[in-house]
Design a protein around this motif. Structure first.
Motif, PDB file in Angstrom:
ATOM      1  N   LYS A 158       0.800  -1.226   0.000  1.00 18.49           N
ATOM      2  CA  LYS A 158       0.000   0.000   0.000  1.00 18.49           C
ATOM      3  C   LYS A 158       0.831   1.275   0.000  1.00 18.49           C
ATOM      4  CE  LYS A 158      -1.254  -0.992   4.533  1.00 18.49           C
ATOM      5  NZ  LYS A 158      -2.099  -0.977   5.711  1.00 18.49           N
ATOM      6  N   ASN A 160       1.263   3.214  -2.295  1.00 18.02           N
ATOM      7  CA  ASN A 160       0.520   4.243  -3.043  1.00 18.02           C
ATOM      8  C   ASN A 160      -0.847   4.524  -2.441  1.00 18.02           C
ATOM      9  OD1 ASN A 160       2.460   4.837  -5.039  1.00 18.02           O
ATOM     10  ND2 ASN A 160       1.940   2.967  -6.144  1.00 18.02           N
ATOM     11  N   GLY A 161      -1.107   4.009  -1.256  1.00 21.09           N
ATOM     12  CA  GLY A 161      -2.370   4.258  -0.585  1.00 21.09           C
ATOM     13  C   GLY A 161      -3.128   2.976  -0.295  1.00 21.09           C
ATOM     14  N   PRO A 162      -4.252   3.069   0.415  1.00 20.55           N
ATOM     15  CA  PRO A 162      -5.049   1.885   0.750  1.00 20.55           C
ATOM     16  C   PRO A 162      -5.490   1.137  -0.508  1.00 20.55           C
ATOM     17  CG  PRO A 162      -5.788   3.790   2.008  1.00 20.55           C
ATOM     18  CD  PRO A 162      -4.824   4.296   0.991  1.00 20.55           C
ATOM     19  N   ASN A 183      -6.230   0.546   5.199  1.00 17.76           N
ATOM     20  CA  ASN A 183      -5.654   1.730   5.830  1.00 17.76           C
ATOM     21  C   ASN A 183      -4.378   2.152   5.112  1.00 17.76           C
ATOM     22  OD1 ASN A 183      -7.570   2.081   7.901  1.00 17.76           O
ATOM     23  ND2 ASN A 183      -6.582   0.506   9.137  1.00 17.76           N
ATOM     24  N   HIS A 184      -3.944   3.374   5.393  1.00 19.63           N
ATOM     25  CA  HIS A 184      -2.686   3.849   4.828  1.00 19.63           C
ATOM     26  C   HIS A 184      -1.510   3.093   5.447  1.00 19.63           C
ATOM     27  CE1 HIS A 184      -3.875   7.386   2.387  1.00 19.63           C
ATOM     28  NE2 HIS A 184      -4.950   7.354   3.162  1.00 19.63           N
ATOM     29  N   GLN A 190       5.280   5.651   2.643  1.00 16.64           N
ATOM     30  CA  GLN A 190       4.873   6.836   1.895  1.00 16.64           C
ATOM     31  C   GLN A 190       6.088   7.608   1.371  1.00 16.64           C
ATOM     32  OE1 GLN A 190       1.877   9.238   3.936  1.00 16.64           O
ATOM     33  NE2 GLN A 190       1.142   7.431   5.048  1.00 16.64           N
ATOM     34  N   ARG A 280      -1.338   5.490  10.097  1.00 13.08           N
ATOM     35  CA  ARG A 280      -2.179   4.569   9.330  1.00 13.08           C
ATOM     36  C   ARG A 280      -3.647   4.977   9.364  1.00 13.08           C
ATOM     37  NH1 ARG A 280       1.568   0.572  11.786  1.00 13.08           N
ATOM     38  NH2 ARG A 280       2.938  -0.105  10.085  1.00 13.08           N
ATOM     39  N   ARG A 284      -5.392  10.097   5.057  1.00 13.37           N
ATOM     40  CA  ARG A 284      -4.797  10.825   3.932  1.00 13.37           C
ATOM     41  C   ARG A 284      -3.314  10.522   3.887  1.00 13.37           C
ATOM     42  NH1 ARG A 284      -3.740  17.044   5.753  1.00 13.37           N
ATOM     43  NH2 ARG A 284      -3.462  17.241   3.501  1.00 13.37           N
ATOM     44  N   THR A 285      -2.731  10.742   2.727  1.00 11.11           N
ATOM     45  CA  THR A 285      -1.288  10.596   2.588  1.00 11.11           C
ATOM     46  C   THR A 285      -0.609  11.781   3.256  1.00 11.11           C
ATOM     47  OG1 THR A 285      -1.550   9.416   0.498  1.00 11.11           O
ATOM     48  CG2 THR A 285       0.610  10.385   0.942  1.00 11.11           C
ATOM     49  N   HIS A 288       4.037  14.119   1.204  1.00 13.03           N
ATOM     50  CA  HIS A 288       3.431  14.690  -0.004  1.00 13.03           C
ATOM     51  C   HIS A 288       4.172  15.948  -0.417  1.00 13.03           C
ATOM     52  CE1 HIS A 288       0.117  15.633  -2.786  1.00 13.03           C
ATOM     53  NE2 HIS A 288      -0.385  14.444  -2.486  1.00 13.03           N
TER      54      HIS A 288
END
Length: 388
Positions: A158, A160-162, A183-184, A190, A280, A284-285, A288
Motif C-alpha cells: 500500500k 501508493n495508498g489503501p 488503511n494507509h 509513503q 495509518r 490521507r497521505t 506529499h
C-alpha cells in the motif's frame, strides 16, 4: 537524528509470516535491517540490472535500468527519512524492493502480461512484487519466500495508498498474512513512494537528454525548469553544457526533497499524529508535495509523457516488446514442454493456475533472457530488443 514518535520501530514489529528468527542469528541486526539485507542478497534484486527502466536495449552503458533506479530511489528515501526521524532501514528496504515485480521491457511487458492474463485474473506488477517476495524467491529451507517483516510487506502492498479491491495475487497473500489493506501504510512506505516519483521525474530527464529525445529548448517550455536553468547559469558562468544540465537535475531533486520534508512535517503536525498507528489512521497521505510543487510535478509528468514516454520511437519499440511477451506466453501455454525443467514440473494442471504459473515465469525474466527465449522458440531474435 532522534527517532520520531510516529516512526516504525523494528523492536515492535508485528512479526513475520513464518515466525521470527533469533535476534543475533547471522549478526546483530534489527528486523528492518534484516529485511533490507534479504532484498539485496536476493536473485530477484540482482535481475533488476537487466530490466528496462525507460529505454529498452539502449545504445550505451550510462542509461538507467531498474537496479540503478532503485538505488537512486533508496538514496533519496534515506535522506527524507533521516530528516523526518523515520526508520532509514525500512525506508531503504522498501525503496530497493519496490520494482522487483516488474516484468521484462518495463511497462510494455506489463501491458502484454495484463492482456494475456485478462481471463485469469490479470497481472499487476506491485502485487507481483509481493508474490516474488513472499512465495517465489525462496532461499530458505524452512519456508517459502524471504519471510520479511509485516511492516515491509505492508509498505509494498500500500505504498501508493489503501487497497480496497485487491487483485487475485494480493488477495491470496493478504488472506495468508493479513496486511490491513484498507488503511494507509507507514510514513516510511509513503516516503518510499514519493522518492520514486522524485527519482524518475528527474533522472528520466537526464536519460531523455542523453538519448536525444529531449532538448534543452524543450525543457525551457516548463517555467519551473526555465527558472532553475537561469539560476544554474548565473551560478556557474562558462561551465560546460553537460555539467550545467547535470547540475539542473541535481537542483531539481534537491528542491523536491526539501519541499516534501517541509510539507510532510506540516501535515503530520496538522493531523496531530503521535504514533505510527496515527499515521495509518490519518485518512490521507502525509508524505506529499506542497500544492505548488504538486502542480509543478504534474506539469513535468505531462511534459515527459508527451515528449519522452510517448515519443514515436519509444512507442514503436514498446510495441515490439509487447509482441515478444505475448508470443512467449502463447508458446508456453500451447507447449509447456518448452518451459525449463523446474517450471515445467511444477505447472498446475488446470486454469487459472496454469496461466498464472507461466506469467510468473515470464515476469521474472530479464530483458535479454526474454529476447533469448524468443530467439530459441521462433528462430530469430526480436529486432532492437537486445543490445548485448
Amino acid at each position: 537524528m532522534e527517532r520520531a514518535r510516529y516512526a516504525s520501530d523494528p523492536a515492535r514489529t508485528r512479526g513475520r509470516e513464518f515466525g521470527l528468527e533469533p535476534e543475533t542469528a547471522r549478526g546483530p541486526r534489527t528486523a528492518f535491517q534484516r529485511d533490507r539485507d534479504r532484498i539485496i542478497h536476493s536473485i530477484a534484486f540482482r535481475r533488476l540490472r537487466h530490466k528496462t527502466q525507460v529505454f529498452i536495449a539502449p545504445d550505451g552503458d550510462h542509461y538507467r535500468v531498474r537496479l540503478t533506479h532503485s538505488l537512486e530511489v533508496a538514496q533519496i528515501g534515506r535522506v527524507i527519512a533521516r530528516t523526518l526521524g523515520l526508520d532509514e532501514d525500512l525506508t531503504e528496504a522498501l525503496c530497493l524492493a519496490h520494482d522487483i515485480g516488474h516484468p521484462p521491457f518495463g511497462h510494455a511487458g506489463e501491458d502484454a502480461l495484463e492482456a494475456a492474463m485478462a481471463g485469469h485474473g490479470g497481472f499487476d506488477h506491485n502485487a507481483n512484487t509481493l508474490r516474488v517476495l513472499m512465495r517465489m524467491e525462496s532461499p530458505y529451507c524452512g519456508h517459502e519466500g524471504l519471510n520479511l517483516s509485516w511492516e515491509m510487506l505492508e509498505g509494498i502492498a500500500k505504498h501508493n495508498g489503501p487497497v480496497y479491491e485487491p487483485t487475485w495475487a494480493l488477495a491470496e497473500l493478504d488472506a495468508a498474512f493479513p496486511l490491513d489493506l484498507a488503511n494507509h501504510a507507514s510514513l516510511e512506505a509513503q516516503v518510499a513512494a514519493i522518492s520514486d516519483d522524485i527519482a524518475y521525474d528527474n533522472h528520466d530527464i537526464d536519460d531523455g537528454l542523453r538519448a536525444g529525445f529531449l532538448t534543452l529548448d524543450d525543457l525551457m517550455e516548463l517555467p519551473s525548469i526555465r527558472d532553475q536553468w537561469r539560476r544554474v547559469e548565473d551560478r556557474f558562468p562558462g561551465a560546460p553544457r553537460d555539467r550545467l544540465l547535470r547540475e539542473l537535475v541535481r537542483g531539481q531533486i534537491g528542491r523536491m526533497v526539501n519541499d516534501v520534508i517541509a510539507e510532510t512535517q506540516a501535515r503530520v503536525k496538522a493531523a496531530g499524529v503521535e504514533t505510527v498507528e496515527d499515521v495509518r489512521a490519518a485518512g490521507r497521505t502525509l508524505a506529499h508535495f506542497s500544492p505548488a510543487m504538486a502542480e509543478e510535478e504534474r506539469a513535468l509528468k505531462r511534459f515527459m509523457y508527451d515528449r519522452l514516454y510517448y515519443h514515436p520511437e519509444q512507442l514503436a519499440t514498446a510495441e515490439r516488446a509487447r509482441d515478444v511477451i505475448a508470443r512467449l506466453f502463447e508458446a508456453y501455454r500451447e507447449d509447456p514442454a518448452q518451459l525449463p525443467d523446474g517450471w515445467r514440473e511444477t505447472l498446475p494442471p488446470g486454469e487459472p493456475g496454469r496461466s498464472r504459473h507461466i506469467a510468473d515465469f515470464i515476469a521474472g525474466m530479464t530483458d535479454r533472457y526474454a529476447a533469448d527465449c524468443h530467439a530459441r522458440l521462433f528462430g530469430t531474435p526480436p529486432e532492437g530488443l537486445r543490445n548485448v
